[in-house]
Design a protein around this motif. Sequence first.
Motif, short mmCIF file in Angstrom:
data_model
loop_
_atom_site.label_atom_id
_atom_site.label_comp_id
_atom_site.label_asym_id
_atom_site.label_seq_id
_atom_site.Cartn_x
_atom_site.Cartn_y
_atom_site.Cartn_z
N GLN A 1 -2.61 3.65 -4.44
CA GLN A 1 -3.09 4.68 -5.36
C GLN A 1 -2.29 5.97 -5.25
N ASN A 2 -2.11 6.47 -4.05
CA ASN A 2 -1.39 7.73 -3.87
C ASN A 2 0.07 7.61 -4.27
N SER A 3 0.68 6.47 -3.95
CA SER A 3 2.08 6.28 -4.28
C SER A 3 2.29 6.22 -5.79
N HIS B 1 0.83 -1.20 0.00
CA HIS B 1 0.00 0.00 0.00
C HIS B 1 0.86 1.26 0.00
N HIS B 2 1.99 1.21 0.76
CA HIS B 2 2.85 2.38 0.86
C HIS B 2 3.54 2.68 -0.47
N ASP C 1 0.43 7.61 -8.07
CA ASP C 1 0.27 8.98 -8.57
C ASP C 1 1.53 9.80 -8.33
N THR C 2 2.12 9.62 -7.15
CA THR C 2 3.33 10.38 -6.81
C THR C 2 4.50 9.99 -7.72
#
Length: 287
Positions: free
Chosen positions: A54-56, A49-50, A58-59
């Motif tokens: 999703q956020n990772s 997850h990290h 995108d980053t």
Amino acid sequence: PVTTQTFKDDNVLVMQILAGLFRDHKAYPYIKRANRVGDGRAAYQALHHHYLGQNSVDTQAGAAEKALADTVYLGKPRFSFETFVTIHKKQHDILENLKKYGYAGIDEGTKVRYLNDGIKAPFLEPAKYALKANTDYRGKFDKCVAYYKEAVAAHKHSARELNISQFTGRAGRNGGRGGRGGRGTQGRGRSTSQKRKAGKGWDENTVEEEVEYRYYSNAEYSALKPGQKKKLNRLRGERTKEQDKTTAKIAALESENAALRASTGGAAGTPQSGNRNNPNLTRQAGR
């Protein structure tokens, strides 16, 4: 099944492996709680997850796209065109690997657009406009790179030839200042053969000797043997022919570009828009 003893044993083993790998890593705090209870499955999910949530994703995608947009080639010796292209290729690989985690991907047209936008060297402007006007290169990153490499090599050769030619001219002038001839039957001047030898340091009977093809300073050139000077002159002539071929290619594409601009009212060579706003290539929510 998670209730079997085999799963419980394997779960503890996985936790031990992950703890050993990440104990001194900055990601250890994300699995520290799972390690307290020996839950390898929870630790793996936390890491996934990290780094791949999703956020990772995108980053990471944003960082790769920013690197593509910010990397520029100015034609300076300390940052070669090869280095410029390598950075682009690495970002392409990152974005390609993120597709399996929900990233929409980067199409070939967008790759070429980033490539063209990043080239700021003035001597490559003619090649850039010629490529944009030629449909054979549209959306073909590797083919565009190969063309730019030819243009860079031609420019370097042209600059090297200019340096060598300037030096040869100075060497000829300096070599011809050895003093006037006697006032006897030979007169005050020097024969054509003497002038040739003073200017070049070799003639048609000189046997060529091995020499490195590069720019030579005044002192270095003066130290060369006549045979080395003769071979250097021949190598320069051969490289000039290669440069002329590349220059002819660029000139032909520039002519096509001019014709397209005239027929389309100046629309030829417009950069491609890429897939940033293409709804068919946008990552769907929840994927």
